[in-house]
Design an enzyme around this catalytic site. Structure first.
Site, mmCIF file in Angstrom:
data_model
loop_
_atom_site.group_PDB
_atom_site.id
_atom_site.type_symbol
_atom_site.label_atom_id
_atom_site.label_comp_id
_atom_site.label_asym_id
_atom_site.label_seq_id
_atom_site.Cartn_x
_atom_site.Cartn_y
_atom_site.Cartn_z
ATOM 1 C CG ASP A 51 0.305 17.118 28.626
ATOM 2 O OD1 ASP A 51 -0.443 16.644 27.746
ATOM 3 O OD2 ASP A 51 1.455 17.505 28.402
ATOM 4 C CG HIS A 66 -1.049 15.628 24.678
ATOM 5 N ND1 HIS A 66 -0.940 16.810 25.365
ATOM 6 C CD2 HIS A 66 -1.695 15.914 23.529
ATOM 7 C CE1 HIS A 66 -1.467 17.772 24.632
ATOM 8 N NE2 HIS A 66 -1.945 17.259 23.528
ATOM 9 C CB SER A 92 3.964 18.753 30.503
ATOM 10 O OG SER A 92 2.635 18.948 30.078
#
Length: 853
Positions: free
Chosen positions: A730, A732, A783
């Protein structure tokens, strides 16, 4: 004596391989001139000068209980032996080494306990992905080695300790060529890569890229060996076992090497290695275990005892559903994106981009790479690369550009050419799993057959256009008929995995005003829906911008954006697009959206031509003026709108105005986070594509950076320490970084590890910094699964440190029911809804720790 084939036995029993060959050799004193013929460090020459020693080496491991022994041929390929002046002996040395191992294995085999020989094929000394050797020379080198090994009687070819995925491809294809030449196609090919302590292969590939790229080559087994001990391998072992349905091998070093009185020592005892390997067998479902550097017959004997103590000798069943993906050299990208299409950037194309064409004509390679990197930053998941330009050497240009792109962009490449020779040139430069664009039946089946053979040889996915000898399919029936033929041709006849076949049902412009063109979009959407139902495992792709050809840019951007949304809703999984020119539906004014839909679906309102009405809406307006809604009157709503729209222009002025009424914490908590919540809702509903989520996140970051110096900071001693990371896979980090800022400004030490962090790195940081808690963040649904897996790994390590979990896809119920059950201390797993909830949780955690003394 006939032996049960190795792969069949691996399915029935967990098998044990031998330990470190190099360790065994280096533990002896040698006369370099006599034993090595002056070729110091060329261990393979011992097969000729000291066959008695090599046989004794194999015998020691067999007597310790090994089911499989590896030939003493780690560096016995043409390239490496050439460095000793022994290139001409390659085939003979490998044949002799295999014969020695074969004789010892046969001597100790019984009908109930067959022993196997694995032909060791190491990584060599030159890395093709770094331009140190060309592909053809490497493939030929491994072909010659494999010829000798197979002639000498090995049961399988083991490509071990590999660090460059392009080397792996060359070795696999060299081995395949040797098998065919000798009529021994049934000899299995096993591949074992080496993940460094950094968490990647030497050239930077993560385990996901390695798995996707190697699995696409159709090998029989995948595994890990060397570089680290089992503790550092644990996460990667679990990853392979969860995502690869075939046999998995694990052969770690005896721990990380340490220097003792000037000598390298490996600290892991036989008992400690057996504990780890027992876990890999019982919990992860590994099929083949053994040892690498530092492991001895004593280690192998202890592993034998561990396996013999199992009540059931069979491997633990694994339920595996491989995720369709492609990969660059560095990382894998799923073909099925969460609430989004797989976006292929369209601007590295000499046919479609004037700027690209001009830079290509000027041979401005840095400028061309710059276009690629722009698209990567905009959120493209892959890049379409086409250098076909009249008067230029396409193969040369493809080689020049791809050799630069492979090192300077991290996303996979879509190789766009009609010339198989050009495609082969590019594929020989790429270690990942690429996409070939494209095949069709316009000129019959010869050329697509040649391209599909390349795809299978190099492990690539393929885009197939619905075109046959009669031309491009425009009706729904023709699109489906040709798609059926393409599927039978590519999948059934040429063995392409279904998930690697992209159908392009074609879309044509609906903007000519001609009656024959008005239904093109409708037919394409219907074809997408029916293809998705008929071939659910295949991908469906469009060159999206064709639908709007002939319109001005502003109108094209709106029509493309609306058409993309409807195509995705019908089942399209991928698109070749200009990501920055696509707008999410919520940003398009309602009147424009409705007019675009009328044009797409050929809906006439009150007898009015939908094309004329759509064009009229753009005649007096500039693109930017049409795209923007009227600015809200209140500064609070303007700021919230900026976050949703990802609009940073004038941001600081609005923040200054807001600071006249609110303190910085209120602005973040009550205004900006409200905007991010809407972003999450739009993303979850499929009304906002991932690139726009990232734009919103960047705007949020800019706002928080501006407000941070104005936030009150708690002075004095640190209250506690939090190790914080976005989980593996991930990218982000807006929520994570906000937690960092809020906690830091409230007196806590935050160790912010960054994005895509494996659990091993998180654990090491927590131990190094003596953290009071660990925080794991992530935006994607997958995630949340990784967070749970991380908690399971922490439990296995006996850790019970408090853990904070946060991210848009998380729910309190999932954390408090599923995640807590996975951890050592369920009461120490907490759901952090936002940064301020994280602050409150840290206050409570640290207060409880102080109370405990």
């Amino acid at each position: 004596m006939a032996r049960e084939p190795l792969l069949e036995r691996l399915r029935r029993r967990v098998l044990l391989a031998d330990g470190g060959t190099g360790t065994f050799i280096q533990g002896r004193a040698w006369d370099v001139e006599r034993d090595f013929l002056g070729h110091e460090n060329c261990s393979e020459i011992l097969n000729r000068t000291r066959p008695d020693f090599v046989a004794g080496l194999h015998r020691a491991y067999l007597e310790a209980g090994a089911d499989c022994i590896e030939t003493n041929t780690f560096g016995a390929n043409h390239v490496v032996l050439g460095e000793f002046g022994l290139a001409g002996e390659t085939r003979a040395l490998n044949r002799e080494a295999a014969a020695i191992a074969r004789a010892e294995a046969d001597r100790l085999s019984t009908p109930d306990w067959p022993r196997y020989v694995l032909g060791s094929m190491g990584p060599g000394t030159r890395l093709p992905s770094l331009g140190q050797i060309d592909y053809d020379a490497l493939e030929a080198s491994y072909r010659e080695q494999a010829l000798g090994l197979v002639e000498g009687g090995v049961d399988a070819l083991l490509l071990e300790t590999h660090q460059d995925l392009l080397t792996v491809k060359a070795a696999i294809n060299g081995a395949r060529a040797a098998r065919v030449e000798l009529g021994r196609e049934a000899v299995p090919i096993l591949v074992s890569v080496t993940v460094e302590a950094t968490g990647t292969l030497l050239v930077g590939s993560d385990i996901g890229a390695a798995l996707v790229s190697i699995a696409a080559m159709g090998v029989d087994g995948i595994g890990l060996n060397c570089a680290t001990g089992p503790a550092e391998m644990a996460e990667h072992v679990r990853f392979l076992c969860a995502r690869w349905p075939g046999p998995v091998s694990v052969m770690p070093n005896a721990g990380l090497p340490i220097l003792v009185e000037g000598e390298t020592r490996y600290p892991l005892t036989p008992e400690e290695l057996a504990l780890w390997q027992g876990r890999f067998v019982e919990e992860d479902g590994v099929n083949l275990i053994g040892g690498c550097c530092g492991t001895t017959p004593e280690h192998i004997a202890r592993l034998r005892a561990m396996l013999d103590a199992r009540s059931d000798p069979a491997p633990r069943p694994r339920r595996v559903e491989p995720e369709p993906a492609v990969a660059s050299l560095y990382t894998a990208v799923p073909l099925r994106q969460e609430n989004a299409v797989f976006a292929i950037g369209e601007r590295c194309n000499a046919n479609g981009s004037k700027r690209f064409r001009e830079l290509l004509a000027a041979e401005d390679w840095d400028g061309l790479v710059g276009i690629a990197r722009e698209q990567e930053r905009e959120g493209s998941h892959a890049l379409d690369v086409c250098v076909a330009y009249v008067g230029r050497d396409e193969a040369r240009d493809m080689a020049e550009l791809v050799s630069r792109l492979r090192a300077q962009v991290t996303v996979p490449l879509v190789l766009d050419s009609t010339d198989p020779a050009v495609l082969e040139t590019a594929l020989k430069l790429l270690g990942g799993k690429s996409v070939i664009n494209s095949i069709n039946f316009e000129d019959g089946e010869d050329r697509p057959a040649e391209i599909l053979r390349l795809a299978r040889r190099f492990g690539a996915a393929v885009i197939a256009l619905t075109i046959d000898e009669a031309g491009m399919a425009k009706s729904v029936e023709d699109k489906l008929r040709i798609a059926e033929r393409l599927h039978a041709f590519a999948v059934d006849r040429h063995g392409l995995p279904e998930e690697d076949l992209f159908f392009d049902p074609l879309t044509f412009t609906i903007c000519t005003g001609m009656e024959d063109d008005r239904e093109h979009a409708v037919h394409t959407l219907e074809a997408i829906e029916r293809l998705a139902e008929r071939f659910p495992r295949c991908q469906i792709l469009l060159g999206l911008s064709n639908v709007s050809f002939g319109l001005r840019p502003a109108a094209r951007h709106v029509l493309n954006s609306v058409f993309l949304h409807h195509a995705q809703q019908r089942g399209m999984t991928a698109a070749i697009i200009h990501v920055s020119k696509i707008a999410p539906l919520h940003r398009i004014p309602e009147a424009l959206r409705e007019a675009a839909e009328d044009l797409i679906f050929n809906r006439w309102r009150d007898g009015a031509d939908p094309l004329g009405r759509f064009i009229a809406l753009f005649e007096e307006a500039q693109e930017e003026e049409q795209a923007q809604r009227a600015a809200p009157a209140s500064v609070e709503e303007r700021l919230r709108r900026r976050i949703v729209d990802g609009d940073r222009r004038g941001l600081e002025d609005d923040l200054e105005e807001a600071l006249q009424r609110h303190d910085p914490v209120q602005i973040i908590n009550e205004i900006l986070l409200d905007g991010m919540r809407e972003v999450g809702e739009l993303f979850g509903a499929g009304r906002m594509q991932l690139p726009f989520v990232l734009q919103s996140a960047e705007t949020m970051k800019a706002a928080v950076r501006y407000l941070e110096p104005r936030m009150p900071r708690v002075e004095g001693a640190q209250k506690g320490t939090l190790v914080l990371a976005t989980v593996k896979g991930d990218v982000h980090d807006i929520g994570k970084n906000l937690v960092d800022i809020i906690l830091t400004n409230n007196g806590y030490k935050v160790v912010n590890l960054g994005i895509k962090k494996p659990i091993q790195e998180i654990i090491e940081a927590a131990e190094r910094h003596r953290a009071d808690a660990v925080g794991m963040s992530g935006l994607l649904v997958k995630s949340t699964v990784i967070m749970k897996e991380n908690l399971e790994e922490m439990r296995r390590r006996g850790l019970d440190i408090p853990v904070l979990l946060g991210g848009a896809a998380l729910t309190r119920r999932y954390v408090e029911e599923d995640c807590r059950r996975a951890y050592t201390r369920p009461d120490r797993v907490h759901y952090a809804k936002d940064a301020f909830a994280g602050l409150r949780l840290m206050e409570r955690i640290c207060a409880e720790r102080r109370a405990e003394g």
